[in-house]
Design a protein around this motif. Structure first.
Motif, PDB file in Angstrom:
ATOM      1  N   UNK A 182       0.809  -1.224   0.000  1.00  0.00           N
ATOM      2  CA  UNK A 182       0.000   0.000   0.000  1.00  0.00           C
ATOM      3  C   UNK A 182       0.844   1.277   0.000  1.00  0.00           C
ATOM      4  N   UNK A 183       1.923   1.286   0.793  1.00  0.00           N
ATOM      5  CA  UNK A 183       2.793   2.459   0.825  1.00  0.00           C
ATOM      6  C   UNK A 183       3.512   2.629  -0.504  1.00  0.00           C
ATOM      7  N   UNK A 184       3.982   1.544  -1.036  1.00  0.00           N
ATOM      8  CA  UNK A 184       4.700   1.615  -2.310  1.00  0.00           C
ATOM      9  C   UNK A 184       3.803   2.158  -3.416  1.00  0.00           C
ATOM     10  N   UNK A 185       2.551   1.747  -3.426  1.00  0.00           N
ATOM     11  CA  UNK A 185       1.606   2.220  -4.434  1.00  0.00           C
ATOM     12  C   UNK A 185       1.488   3.739  -4.397  1.00  0.00           C
ATOM     13  N   UNK A 186       1.373   4.307  -3.207  1.00  0.00           N
ATOM     14  CA  UNK A 186       1.231   5.755  -3.065  1.00  0.00           C
ATOM     15  C   UNK A 186       2.486   6.474  -3.563  1.00  0.00           C
ATOM     16  N   UNK A 191       5.288   9.827  -7.241  1.00  0.00           N
ATOM     17  CA  UNK A 191       6.576  10.110  -7.867  1.00  0.00           C
ATOM     18  C   UNK A 191       6.561   9.897  -9.376  1.00  0.00           C
ATOM     19  N   UNK A 192       5.428   9.443  -9.915  1.00  0.00           N
ATOM     20  CA  UNK A 192       5.323   9.251 -11.355  1.00  0.00           C
ATOM     21  C   UNK A 192       6.173   8.111 -11.877  1.00  0.00           C
ATOM     22  N   UNK A 193       6.300   7.029 -11.096  1.00  0.00           N
ATOM     23  CA  UNK A 193       7.141   5.900 -11.478  1.00  0.00           C
ATOM     24  C   UNK A 193       6.309   4.818 -12.176  1.00  0.00           C
ATOM     25  N   UNK A 194       6.815   4.229 -13.241  1.00  0.00           N
ATOM     26  CA  UNK A 194       6.067   3.209 -13.980  1.00  0.00           C
ATOM     27  C   UNK A 194       6.044   1.881 -13.229  1.00  0.00           C
ATOM     28  N   UNK A 195       5.149   0.980 -13.621  1.00  0.00           N
ATOM     29  CA  UNK A 195       5.047  -0.323 -12.957  1.00  0.00           C
ATOM     30  C   UNK A 195       6.334  -1.134 -13.106  1.00  0.00           C
ATOM     31  N   UNK A 200      13.566  -3.155 -10.998  1.00  0.00           N
ATOM     32  CA  UNK A 200      14.951  -2.708 -10.902  1.00  0.00           C
ATOM     33  C   UNK A 200      15.630  -3.264  -9.647  1.00  0.00           C
ATOM     34  N   UNK A 201      16.942  -3.246  -9.645  1.00  0.00           N
ATOM     35  CA  UNK A 201      17.713  -3.611  -8.464  1.00  0.00           C
ATOM     36  C   UNK A 201      17.284  -2.743  -7.279  1.00  0.00           C
ATOM     37  N   UNK A 202      17.209  -3.339  -6.090  1.00  0.00           N
ATOM     38  CA  UNK A 202      16.713  -2.613  -4.919  1.00  0.00           C
ATOM     39  C   UNK A 202      17.541  -1.373  -4.598  1.00  0.00           C
TER      40      UNK A 202
END
Length: 273
Positions: A182-186, A191-195, A200-202
């Protein structure tokens, strides 16, 4: 019948209405018959639980426990949940420690089945803590049934405040966020990041999160979100971007007709003589 929350649209205007009515709506939801029945059963039965099988074998107990950690979708995954709870969190190789989704760790840590140690479900305040979380998560799920973005926004204030205030390194907090869907989704939306970003590497993901946080909020640290004003700013960015994305991806006939009208060339009418 359960109380159904009232959600008037999405975006910032919908969020402001929900905020104004939140306390009354949440109270009415908690007093609905299904919630009262689940909570009463949990209080009465959890004190008698002596093994993982006792817990997993009672569907209503599991409804409350899983619901408290936002894991209601796993209600039928009994073998998986049993393994998570049996192994606990004490050993590095325990399943809860290896899963990317940190909600399983939080649940296994809270219930306390590990190495024969008595579960913390016997602690006097255990039921109160789980039920409080269950009420909040269930209300958010009911809101989310009408508008998923509002559910994420509601969870954000609670979960991010707690995470930002935790002790430990800031990098560790960012990694915890990455493992909390849930936090990552927000954050990804705000931040306008694509799925594809999640692939990507952590370490690269960490750098991008910190760069975006610095650019948008003037600080790369996750701990800055202990400030309620920063959380509200993040919420607004999330809702605006989410609403914009919904409009751009809307393929309904009405949206298509509107797009056609907007793209039609303007007719140059002759001036009257």
């Amino acid at each position: 019948m359960s109380f159904q929350p009232v959600v008037l649209g999405g975006g910032v205007s919908g969020w402001r209405f929900l905020q104004r009515t939140l306390d009354k709506q949440a109270e009415a939801f908690a007093k609905s018959a299904p919630m009262v029945r689940d909570e009463t059963h949990f209080r009465e039965k959890i004190i008698a639980v002596k093994s993982v099988d006792d817990l997993v074998g009672d569907r209503r107990l599991m409804t409350v426990l899983l619901g408290a950690f936002g894991l209601s979708g796993d209600i039928n995954n009994r073998f998986f949940i049993r393994k998570v709870l049996e192994e606990g969190v004490d050993l590095p190789g325990a399943l809860a420690n290896r899963l990317a989704d940190k909600r399983y760790f939080a649940m296994a840590e809270a219930i306390g089945f590990s190495g024969g140690v008595a579960p913390t479900s016997r602690a006097p305040d255990f039921a109160d803590k789980i039920i409080t979380a269950y009420r909040a998560q269930s209300f958010e799920a009911a809101v989310g049934a009408q508008n998923p973005d509002m559910r994420f926004a509601l969870a954000l204030k609670r979960d991010l405040t707690s995470l930002a205030a935790k002790p430990g390194s800031d990098n560790a907090k960012w990694y915890t966020l990455m493992g909390t869907p849930p936090l990552r989704k927000v954050f990804d939306t705000a931040f306008g990041l694509p799925s594809s970003f999640a692939a990507l590497d952590l370490d690269r993901q960490l750098s991008v999160y910190q760069e975006r946080a610095q650019s948008m909020f003037g600080d790369s640290k996750l701990s800055q979100f202990a400030d309620p004003e920063k959380i509200e700013e993040l919420t607004t960015r999330f809702l605006v971007r989410a609403q914009l994305t919904a409009v751009q991806t809307d393929t309904s006939p009405a949206a298509f007709a509107l797009q056609m009208l907007q793209n039609m060339p303007r007719v140059q009418r002759p001036l009257p003589r």
